[in-house]
Design a protein around this motif. Sequence first.
Motif, PDB file in Angstrom:
ATOM      1  N   PRO A 120      36.009  42.405  39.584  1.00  0.00           N
ATOM      2  CA  PRO A 120      36.331  40.414  39.510  1.00  0.00           C
ATOM      3  C   PRO A 120      35.825  39.446  40.808  1.00  0.00           C
ATOM      4  CG  PRO A 120      38.211  41.033  39.584  1.00  0.00           C
ATOM      5  CD  PRO A 120      37.362  42.327  39.547  1.00  0.00           C
ATOM      6  N   THR A 121      34.723  38.890  40.497  1.00  0.00           N
ATOM      7  CA  THR A 121      34.343  37.940  41.723  1.00  0.00           C
ATOM      8  C   THR A 121      33.471  36.970  41.500  1.00  0.00           C
ATOM      9  OG1 THR A 121      33.357  37.715  44.309  1.00  0.00           O
ATOM     10  CG2 THR A 121      31.849  39.397  41.752  1.00  0.00           C
ATOM     11  N   ALA A 122      33.801  35.847  42.632  1.00  0.00           N
ATOM     12  CA  ALA A 122      32.933  34.970  41.720  1.00  0.00           C
ATOM     13  C   ALA A 122      31.363  35.030  41.709  1.00  0.00           C
ATOM     14  CB  ALA A 122      32.655  33.471  43.155  1.00  0.00           C
ATOM     15  N   LYS A 249      47.348  45.416  39.456  1.00  0.00           N
ATOM     16  CA  LYS A 249      45.769  44.539  38.987  1.00  0.00           C
ATOM     17  C   LYS A 249      44.589  44.742  40.002  1.00  0.00           C
ATOM     18  CE  LYS A 249      48.247  40.978  36.485  1.00  0.00           C
ATOM     19  NZ  LYS A 249      47.857  39.650  35.982  1.00  0.00           N
ATOM     20  N   VAL A 250      45.107  45.363  41.121  1.00  0.00           N
ATOM     21  CA  VAL A 250      44.188  45.582  42.163  1.00  0.00           C
ATOM     22  C   VAL A 250      43.936  46.682  42.720  1.00  0.00           C
ATOM     23  CG1 VAL A 250      44.132  45.182  45.124  1.00  0.00           C
ATOM     24  CG2 VAL A 250      45.122  42.979  43.733  1.00  0.00           C
ATOM     25  N   GLU A 251      45.025  47.703  42.708  1.00  0.00           N
ATOM     26  CA  GLU A 251      44.093  49.058  42.337  1.00  0.00           C
ATOM     27  C   GLU A 251      43.166  49.393  41.546  1.00  0.00           C
ATOM     28  OE1 GLU A 251      46.972  52.277  43.606  1.00  0.00           O
ATOM     29  OE2 GLU A 251      48.668  50.809  44.836  1.00  0.00           O
ATOM     30  N   ASP A 252      44.017  48.659  39.965  1.00  0.00           N
ATOM     31  CA  ASP A 252      42.724  48.904  39.125  1.00  0.00           C
ATOM     32  C   ASP A 252      41.844  48.421  38.622  1.00  0.00           C
ATOM     33  OD1 ASP A 252      45.495  50.400  37.953  1.00  0.00           O
ATOM     34  OD2 ASP A 252      46.005  49.035  36.145  1.00  0.00           O
ATOM     35  N   ARG A 253      41.573  47.297  38.956  1.00  0.00           N
ATOM     36  CA  ARG A 253      40.454  46.115  38.767  1.00  0.00           C
ATOM     37  C   ARG A 253      39.481  46.328  40.409  1.00  0.00           C
ATOM     38  NH1 ARG A 253      43.524  41.436  36.500  1.00  0.00           N
ATOM     39  NH2 ARG A 253      44.967  42.717  34.557  1.00  0.00           N
ATOM     40  N   VAL A 254      40.463  45.755  41.435  1.00  0.00           N
ATOM     41  CA  VAL A 254      38.956  46.522  42.416  1.00  0.00           C
ATOM     42  C   VAL A 254      39.268  47.738  43.687  1.00  0.00           C
ATOM     43  CG1 VAL A 254      39.382  45.220  44.772  1.00  0.00           C
ATOM     44  CG2 VAL A 254      40.276  43.523  42.659  1.00  0.00           C
ATOM     45  N   ILE A 255      40.335  47.674  44.056  1.00  0.00           N
ATOM     46  CA  ILE A 255      40.220  49.698  44.788  1.00  0.00           C
ATOM     47  C   ILE A 255      39.529  50.656  44.416  1.00  0.00           C
ATOM     48  CG2 ILE A 255      42.042  50.555  46.204  1.00  0.00           C
ATOM     49  CD1 ILE A 255      43.672  48.962  46.617  1.00  0.00           C
ATOM     50  N   ARG A 256      40.143  51.192  42.686  1.00  0.00           N
ATOM     51  CA  ARG A 256      39.533  52.591  42.169  1.00  0.00           C
ATOM     52  C   ARG A 256      38.531  51.856  42.048  1.00  0.00           C
ATOM     53  NH1 ARG A 256      45.284  53.225  40.425  1.00  0.00           N
ATOM     54  NH2 ARG A 256      44.158  52.549  38.466  1.00  0.00           N
ATOM     55  N   PRO A 257      37.740  50.860  41.413  1.00  0.00           N
ATOM     56  CA  PRO A 257      36.299  50.910  41.179  1.00  0.00           C
ATOM     57  C   PRO A 257      35.609  50.635  42.450  1.00  0.00           C
ATOM     58  CG  PRO A 257      37.981  49.140  39.849  1.00  0.00           C
ATOM     59  CD  PRO A 257      38.582  49.816  40.627  1.00  0.00           C
ATOM     60  N   THR A 258      36.342  50.550  43.053  1.00  0.00           N
ATOM     61  CA  THR A 258      35.015  50.268  44.178  1.00  0.00           C
ATOM     62  C   THR A 258      35.157  51.554  45.059  1.00  0.00           C
ATOM     63  OG1 THR A 258      36.182  48.764  44.831  1.00  0.00           O
ATOM     64  CG2 THR A 258      35.723  49.734  47.318  1.00  0.00           C
ATOM     65  N   GLY A 282      47.693  34.526  39.586  1.00  0.00           N
ATOM     66  CA  GLY A 282      48.150  36.091  38.998  1.00  0.00           C
ATOM     67  C   GLY A 282      47.094  36.793  38.892  1.00  0.00           C
ATOM     68  N   GLU A 283      45.615  37.000  39.034  1.00  0.00           N
ATOM     69  CA  GLU A 283      44.368  37.701  38.958  1.00  0.00           C
ATOM     70  C   GLU A 283      43.978  37.931  40.326  1.00  0.00           C
ATOM     71  OE1 GLU A 283      44.640  39.080  35.332  1.00  0.00           O
ATOM     72  OE2 GLU A 283      46.161  37.435  34.983  1.00  0.00           O
ATOM     73  N   PRO A 284      43.912  38.364  39.888  1.00  0.00           N
ATOM     74  CA  PRO A 284      43.146  38.636  41.742  1.00  0.00           C
ATOM     75  C   PRO A 284      40.966  39.152  41.130  1.00  0.00           C
ATOM     76  CG  PRO A 284      43.296  40.998  40.850  1.00  0.00           C
ATOM     77  CD  PRO A 284      43.938  40.072  39.839  1.00  0.00           C
ATOM     78  N   PHE A 285      40.598  38.746  42.137  1.00  0.00           N
ATOM     79  CA  PHE A 285      39.221  38.106  42.716  1.00  0.00           C
ATOM     80  C   PHE A 285      39.015  38.605  43.649  1.00  0.00           C
ATOM     81  CE2 PHE A 285      39.885  35.891  38.550  1.00  0.00           C
ATOM     82  CZ  PHE A 285      38.763  36.153  38.071  1.00  0.00           C
ATOM     83  N   VAL A 286      37.736  39.633  44.247  1.00  0.00           N
ATOM     84  CA  VAL A 286      37.367  39.528  46.051  1.00  0.00           C
ATOM     85  C   VAL A 286      36.430  38.143  46.261  1.00  0.00           C
ATOM     86  CG1 VAL A 286      36.177  41.483  46.649  1.00  0.00           C
ATOM     87  CG2 VAL A 286      37.804  42.144  45.326  1.00  0.00           C
TER      88      VAL A 286
END
Length: 423
Positions: A120-122, A249-258, A282-286
């Motif tokens: 997730p990002t802009a 959420k950060v681990e699931d949506r950002v860190i592992r996919p990265t 409450g939702e993380p975006f990079v």
Amino acid sequence: MNLLLLGSGGREHALAWKIAQSPKVSKLFVAPGNAGTAELAVNVPISPTDFEALKAFSLDKSIDMIVVGPEDPLVKGVYDYFKQDKQLAHIPVVGPSQSGARLEGSKDFSKAFMLRHGIPTARYKSVQAETLQEGLDFLKSLKAPYVLKADGLAAGKGVLILNDYNEAASELQEMLAGKFGDSSRTVVIEEFLSGIECSVFVVSDGQHYKVLPVAKDYKRIGEGDTGLNTGGMGAVSPVPFADAVFMQKVEDRVIRPTIQGLLKENIDYKGFIFLGLINIQGEPFVIEYNARMGDPETEAVMLRVQSDFVELLEGVAQGNLNTRVLVEDPRAAVTVVLVSGGYPGDYIKGKQINGLDQVQESIVFHAGTNVVGERVCTNGGRVLAISSYGTSMEEALKTSFENASRIDYDGKYFRRDIGFDLR
Ligand code: AMP
Ligand code: GLY
């Protein structure tokens, strides 16, 4: 082991402070270091981007590991230089390959990477002079404020946030025409995201990862987050809103996919990944990736790593980070940065710093100082980072502020409201 740390800022002093505490380290060198690192390591006058000089030094001093502080040598390929040289290949470099450092070195690459891996990002569009019209159309489709980012490294100045379409359109053209040199020949236009930011630091051996204590930095010069952007005026850790639910959420949506994305794309990445995140309800975006630790966040984060940090660095080098322990200190840690009057505009260097010996209960990391004769003097915009522990953020800040007033030099300025938005 003998360890060589590259860099010369507050971040490197904090890394050196933590690394020097490890019983695994026999000798610690910092290239080039500063007046602070000189107290706990041996400074060597070599630029972090002078790879040949680093090679000669590493062989001469039997260096067993290199830890890279700043982005420049990474983007220039210090990891690959060591890996590809037969004489150096046995010396692990903690820091990504040149290809991995594109996560920071090219915003166009990092946005496309996130898109490829569903991170997730802009929303964005990447444009060059030939595709200016598409860029203008995309800008029109967005609502103010408008975010323009130079693709390449621009010493922290390459991001513009503009309130007016016409202003954004003309800045876009200036950027494409070389406002930031070659860095802005490609510009990333982004949708503006509104939320609260935090910095998440991940250390990875390319397959496994550990998440370091989360921090929040304060980039603007003025209180209440006003005025010009700086290299960073302070930081706090932990960050209350980065709770277990958010971090999952950060681990699931950002860190592992990265990490998975890097693996899939065969990008060698053994180092730090700095996630500049924004929390939107409450939702993380990079917001951005960096290929290094943050400054001044490191000056708070290192205080919160209770276990041996070199244990993690070894895990990175050996590819067995999963077997290593990371214990967080439960206390709060903060850092308050003292800057030179006038910064981030023009300022005068060479002011004598008094009162360093009066400091009680804080750890003073040097960011921009040097020793002239016997005297420690200011030698940069950001001068010192006053780091403290506390049972709460408030208590830690109180200690840092008390010590900030014990230290004195002509033109000293610091923000007295670090952490204001987390109270
Ligand atoms: P830096 O890249 O560190 O110079 O700083 C960029 C800063 O600009 C970030 O820390 C954000 O505060 C802000 N920023 C960047 N991208 C966006 C975006 N898409 N929406 C809102 N703010 C942004
Ligand atoms: N503190 C933000 C950075 O290091 O880029």
